[in-house]
Design a protein around this motif. Structure first.
Motif, PDB file in Angstrom:
ATOM      1  N   LYS A  45       0.832  -1.200   0.000  1.00  0.00           N
ATOM      2  CA  LYS A  45       0.000   0.000   0.000  1.00  0.00           C
ATOM      3  C   LYS A  45       0.867   1.252   0.000  1.00  0.00           C
ATOM      4  O   LYS A  45       2.055   1.208   0.316  1.00  0.00           O
ATOM      5  N   GLU A  48       0.664   6.355   4.273  1.00  0.00           N
ATOM      6  CA  GLU A  48      -0.565   6.975   4.757  1.00  0.00           C
ATOM      7  C   GLU A  48      -0.255   7.907   5.916  1.00  0.00           C
ATOM      8  O   GLU A  48       0.496   7.558   6.840  1.00  0.00           O
ATOM      9  N   ALA A  64      -8.126   9.792   9.082  1.00  0.00           N
ATOM     10  CA  ALA A  64      -9.480   9.332   9.368  1.00  0.00           C
ATOM     11  C   ALA A  64      -9.495   7.924   9.946  1.00  0.00           C
ATOM     12  O   ALA A  64     -10.332   7.601  10.799  1.00  0.00           O
ATOM     13  N   SER A  65      -8.589   7.083   9.518  1.00  0.00           N
ATOM     14  CA  SER A  65      -8.604   5.684   9.955  1.00  0.00           C
ATOM     15  C   SER A  65      -8.147   5.497  11.394  1.00  0.00           C
ATOM     16  O   SER A  65      -8.375   4.431  11.979  1.00  0.00           O
ATOM     17  N   VAL A  66      -7.500   6.492  11.981  1.00  0.00           N
ATOM     18  CA  VAL A  66      -6.997   6.351  13.345  1.00  0.00           C
ATOM     19  C   VAL A  66      -7.631   7.337  14.318  1.00  0.00           C
ATOM     20  O   VAL A  66      -7.415   7.252  15.525  1.00  0.00           O
ATOM     21  N   ASN A  67      -8.371   8.282  13.800  1.00  0.00           N
ATOM     22  CA  ASN A  67      -8.977   9.319  14.630  1.00  0.00           C
ATOM     23  C   ASN A  67      -9.863   8.692  15.707  1.00  0.00           C
ATOM     24  O   ASN A  67     -10.703   7.842  15.416  1.00  0.00           O
ATOM     25  N   ARG A  69      -8.724   6.808  18.091  1.00  0.00           N
ATOM     26  CA  ARG A  69      -8.019   5.655  18.675  1.00  0.00           C
ATOM     27  C   ARG A  69      -6.558   5.963  18.995  1.00  0.00           C
ATOM     28  O   ARG A  69      -5.993   5.402  19.931  1.00  0.00           O
ATOM     29  N   LYS A  89      -6.240  -2.530  15.499  1.00  0.00           N
ATOM     30  CA  LYS A  89      -6.927  -3.417  14.563  1.00  0.00           C
ATOM     31  C   LYS A  89      -5.890  -4.072  13.649  1.00  0.00           C
ATOM     32  O   LYS A  89      -4.816  -3.503  13.430  1.00  0.00           O
ATOM     33  N   GLU A  91      -5.748  -4.053  10.584  1.00  0.00           N
ATOM     34  CA  GLU A  91      -5.427  -3.127   9.500  1.00  0.00           C
ATOM     35  C   GLU A  91      -4.480  -2.008   9.916  1.00  0.00           C
ATOM     36  O   GLU A  91      -4.055  -1.213   9.076  1.00  0.00           O
ATOM     37  N   ASP A  92      -4.136  -1.947  11.196  1.00  0.00           N
ATOM     38  CA  ASP A  92      -3.112  -0.999  11.651  1.00  0.00           C
ATOM     39  C   ASP A  92      -1.705  -1.557  11.433  1.00  0.00           C
ATOM     40  O   ASP A  92      -0.721  -0.842  11.646  1.00  0.00           O
TER      41      ASP A  92
END
Length: 127
Positions: A45, A48, A64-67, A69, A89, A91-92
């Motif tokens: 990927k 990011e 956005a994917s970590v906001n 957390r 997660k 995906e992290d």
């Protein structure tokens, strides 16, 4: 010579936590105050944006994917920035890179112009 050295990566279970650190040495910027942050890159990927924080620590922004957390903090006395990662997660999972310098544009949500990068630390989230 500027160096950014990350630490704290490793294996965590889903729902768990990890805390990354990035120690900076050398003259980061000609400006007395400089931005710092974190990016990540998962296998296959693109890199990011994760989080960034201003000099005083009064302003922080997140991808956005970590906001909600992740939390970014900095200790200027120690020239160190931290990334507290909670509710991890799968995906992290990625290599996390420390960044220094540059600026953040809150209008477009872009942390750009990074001057220095760390070598990265691997975070794996797996049961």
């Amino acid at each position: 010579q500027v160096q950014l050295v990350e630490s704290g990566g490793g294996l965590a279970q889903p729902g768990g936590s990890l805390r990354l650190s990035c120690a900076a040495s050398g003259r980061i910027s000609s400006r007395s105050h400089y931005q710092m942050g974190w990016f990540r890159q998962a296998p296959g990927k693109e890199r990011e944006f994760v989080a960034t924080i201003n000099w005083s620590g009064s302003s922080a922004f997140y991808g956005a994917s970590v906001n909600g957390r992740f939390t970014i903090l900095r200790d200027n006395a120690k020239n160190t920035v931290y990334l507290q990662m909670n509710i991890l997660k799968p995906e992290d999972t990625a290599v996390y890179y420390c960044a220094a310098g540059g600026d953040y544009d809150p209008v477009v949500g872009d942390y750009y112009g990074v001057d220095y990068w760390g070598k990265g630390t691997l975070v794996t989230v797996d049961s």
